[in-house]
Structure formats: C-alpha cells, structure tokens
Scaffold this motif. Structure first.
Motif, PDB file in Angstrom:
ATOM      1  N   ASP A  78       0.838  -1.205   0.000  1.00  0.00           N
ATOM      2  CA  ASP A  78       0.000   0.000   0.000  1.00  0.00           C
ATOM      3  C   ASP A  78       0.875   1.258   0.000  1.00  0.00           C
ATOM      4  O   ASP A  78       1.900   1.299   0.688  1.00  0.00           O
ATOM      5  CB  ASP A  78      -0.922   0.022   1.222  1.00  0.00           C
ATOM      6  N   PHE A  79       0.453   2.232  -0.798  1.00  0.00           N
ATOM      7  CA  PHE A  79       1.079   3.554  -0.759  1.00  0.00           C
ATOM      8  C   PHE A  79       0.052   4.513  -0.177  1.00  0.00           C
ATOM      9  O   PHE A  79      -1.020   4.718  -0.758  1.00  0.00           O
ATOM     10  CB  PHE A  79       1.463   4.026  -2.171  1.00  0.00           C
ATOM     11  N   GLY A  80       0.370   5.097   0.990  1.00  0.00           N
ATOM     12  CA  GLY A  80      -0.515   6.093   1.578  1.00  0.00           C
ATOM     13  C   GLY A  80      -0.086   7.482   1.130  1.00  0.00           C
ATOM     14  O   GLY A  80       0.653   7.638   0.158  1.00  0.00           O
ATOM     15  N   ARG A  81      -0.515   8.493   1.888  1.00  0.00           N
ATOM     16  CA  ARG A  81      -0.146   9.873   1.537  1.00  0.00           C
ATOM     17  C   ARG A  81       1.321  10.142   1.935  1.00  0.00           C
ATOM     18  O   ARG A  81       2.111  10.603   1.113  1.00  0.00           O
ATOM     19  CB  ARG A  81      -1.075  10.849   2.276  1.00  0.00           C
ATOM     20  N   THR A  82       1.651   9.796   3.188  1.00  0.00           N
ATOM     21  CA  THR A  82       3.035   9.988   3.642  1.00  0.00           C
ATOM     22  C   THR A  82       3.706   8.653   3.957  1.00  0.00           C
ATOM     23  O   THR A  82       4.885   8.617   4.279  1.00  0.00           O
ATOM     24  CB  THR A  82       3.077  10.854   4.936  1.00  0.00           C
ATOM     25  N   SER A  83       2.961   7.565   3.865  1.00  0.00           N
ATOM     26  CA  SER A  83       3.487   6.263   4.307  1.00  0.00           C
ATOM     27  C   SER A  83       3.550   5.259   3.165  1.00  0.00           C
ATOM     28  O   SER A  83       2.945   5.450   2.105  1.00  0.00           O
ATOM     29  CB  SER A  83       2.599   5.697   5.422  1.00  0.00           C
ATOM     30  N   ILE A  84       4.284   4.204   3.432  1.00  0.00           N
ATOM     31  CA  ILE A  84       4.305   3.037   2.536  1.00  0.00           C
ATOM     32  C   ILE A  84       4.210   1.808   3.430  1.00  0.00           C
ATOM     33  O   ILE A  84       4.813   1.771   4.509  1.00  0.00           O
ATOM     34  CB  ILE A  84       5.595   3.025   1.668  1.00  0.00           C
ATOM     35  N   THR A  85       3.401   0.837   3.011  1.00  0.00           N
ATOM     36  CA  THR A  85       3.221  -0.378   3.804  1.00  0.00           C
ATOM     37  C   THR A  85       3.812  -1.560   3.044  1.00  0.00           C
ATOM     38  O   THR A  85       3.498  -1.753   1.856  1.00  0.00           O
ATOM     39  CB  THR A  85       1.729  -0.631   4.098  1.00  0.00           C
ATOM     40  N   LEU A  86       4.646  -2.331   3.714  1.00  0.00           N
ATOM     41  CA  LEU A  86       5.327  -3.467   3.090  1.00  0.00           C
ATOM     42  C   LEU A  86       4.880  -4.775   3.725  1.00  0.00           C
ATOM     43  O   LEU A  86       4.437  -4.795   4.873  1.00  0.00           O
ATOM     44  CB  LEU A  86       6.849  -3.348   3.275  1.00  0.00           C
ATOM     45  N   ARG A  87       5.046  -5.855   2.973  1.00  0.00           N
ATOM     46  CA  ARG A  87       4.910  -7.208   3.529  1.00  0.00           C
ATOM     47  C   ARG A  87       6.282  -7.862   3.417  1.00  0.00           C
ATOM     48  O   ARG A  87       6.972  -7.688   2.398  1.00  0.00           O
ATOM     49  CB  ARG A  87       3.870  -8.010   2.760  1.00  0.00           C
ATOM     50  N   ALA A  88       6.659  -8.612   4.443  1.00  0.00           N
ATOM     51  CA  ALA A  88       7.984  -9.243   4.441  1.00  0.00           C
ATOM     52  C   ALA A  88       7.868 -10.746   4.622  1.00  0.00           C
ATOM     53  O   ALA A  88       6.973 -11.241   5.308  1.00  0.00           O
ATOM     54  CB  ALA A  88       8.833  -8.664   5.578  1.00  0.00           C
ATOM     55  N   GLU A  89       8.772 -11.441   3.974  1.00  0.00           N
ATOM     56  CA  GLU A  89       8.861 -12.890   4.170  1.00  0.00           C
ATOM     57  C   GLU A  89      10.327 -13.290   4.118  1.00  0.00           C
ATOM     58  O   GLU A  89      11.098 -12.745   3.332  1.00  0.00           O
ATOM     59  CB  GLU A  89       8.084 -13.625   3.069  1.00  0.00           C
ATOM     60  N   VAL A  90      10.687 -14.215   4.998  1.00  0.00           N
ATOM     61  CA  VAL A  90      12.049 -14.774   4.973  1.00  0.00           C
ATOM     62  C   VAL A  90      11.907 -16.273   4.758  1.00  0.00           C
ATOM     63  O   VAL A  90      11.034 -16.907   5.361  1.00  0.00           O
ATOM     64  CB  VAL A  90      12.782 -14.498   6.315  1.00  0.00           C
TER      65      VAL A  90
END
Ligand code: PKZ
Length: 140
Positions: A78-90
């Motif tokens: 997700d790209f917000g107005r001031t933020s970015i949201t990531l998903r992580a996997e190892v």
C-alpha cells in the motif's frame, strides 16, 4: 506464500547470529529485515529520510540453523499519503520453507523538518528512477 514478493538479500546464518538453542536469534532477523525494509522504502519513495512507524505481528514459522542460507523478500502492499506499507517474508533458499512473515511494516516519509511529508507515489518501481539525480550521479 511468496506471491508478488521480490527476494533481494541473502544471508548466511553464522555462529554469532544464534540463540541459546543453537538456532537463528529472532532479534538478528528483525534487525536485518528492518534495514532491508528501510532500503526498499528509500528506493520506492526516493528519500533517504524514512522511519519505521509500525510493525504488525511477527510470525516466526520455522527456525533456521547455523550454516543455513536464507533470503529476505519484501513487497509494497500500500502507498498512503506519507506512508508506505510493506509485507515481508524470509525463507530458506534451498528448501523454500518460510521462516518468518510480517504482514505489515509501515514506513513514513519524513521531510527536512522531521515531520511526515507526502511522497506522491502510488505504485511500485522496479528501477532506481525515484532516487534524486544528484545522488545517483555521485555513485557513478
Ligand atoms: C535517496 C537515497 C539515499 C541512500 C543513502 C542513504 C542510506 C541511509 C539509510 C538510512 C536508513 C534509515 C532507516 C531508519 C529506520 C529506523 O530505524 S527509524 C527509527 C524508529 N522509528 C522512529 O523513531 C519513528 C518515531 N515516530 C515518529 O517520529 C512519528 O511517529 C512519525 C513517524 C514522524 C509520524 O508521526 P505521526 O504524528 O504519527 O504522523 P501521522 O501524520 O499521524 O501519520 C503519518 C503516517 O503514518 C501512518 N500511521 C501512523 N500511525 C500508524 C500506525 N499505528 N499503524 C500504521 N500506520 C500508521 C498514518 O496513517 C500516516 O500515513 P498516510 O495516511 O499519510 O500515508
């Protein structure tokens, strides 16, 4: 599931990364992911001033042991107005077994005044096109 995720960084699990049980220390893994996620966000937002704001629950699915090779994957969900949201996997490089997942890691784009600043992006870049020219010139 690794759907949509690009796996970037590979790590070799060394003796100094182990906990008392002889498996990979979760704190080392989280430090690596936070750094990887910060670099990913810098590339996506073209700004070196990003800060970790939020991490959702961390699911340690399986352990890794000394000598294992692991790889860390991230994708922007997700790209917000001031933020970015990531998903992580190892995951383990050879068995592809998932070691850890984090459904949401939020980074905030920070302005010169130290406050959240709109970044203006709404989709993933797969190149380095958002990095300011003066920085990329200094690297060549
Ligand atoms: C260019 C190339 C150079 C390359 C060469 C340089 C390399 C150089 C590498 C250096 C890499 C450094 C990487 C540092 C990585 C850290 O270690 S950062 C350290 C740990 N983090 C911190 O210290 C942050 C502390 N928190 C803060 O300062 C403030 O909370 C913040 C981040 C300024 C935000 O303030 P705020 O009042 O909460 O702001 P607010 O406007 O309410 O919210 C901002 C955004 O966050 C979201 N948000 C707020 N709370 C939450 C929440 N609980 N959950 C989810 N989202 C939330 C909001 O929804 C909003 O998003 P948008 O809707 O605008 O998209």
């Amino acid at each position: 599931m690794a759907k949509g995720i690009t796996f970037h960084t590979r790590k070799w699990v060394r003796p100094e990364d182990l906990n008392a049980n002889g498996t990979l220390f979760g704190g080392s893994l989280l430090r690596w992911i936070d750094e990887e996620a910060a670099i990913y966000s810098i590339i996506q937002l073209g700004n070196k001033h990003v800060v970790t704001k939020f991490m959702s629950e961390i699911n340690f699915i399986a352990s890794a042991k000394e000598g294992d090779l692991i790889e860390m994957g991230l994708t922007a969900i997700d790209f917000g107005r001031t933020s970015i949201t990531l998903r992580a996997e190892v995951r383990n490089i050879f068995t592809q077994e998932s070691i850890l997942t984090i459904e949401k890691i939020v980074f905030v784009n920070i302005g010169e005044d130290g406050k959240p600043e709109p970044h203006g992006y709404d989709h993933i870049t797969y190149t380095r096109d958002r990095i300011p020219l003066e920085i990329t010139k200094a690297l060549v």
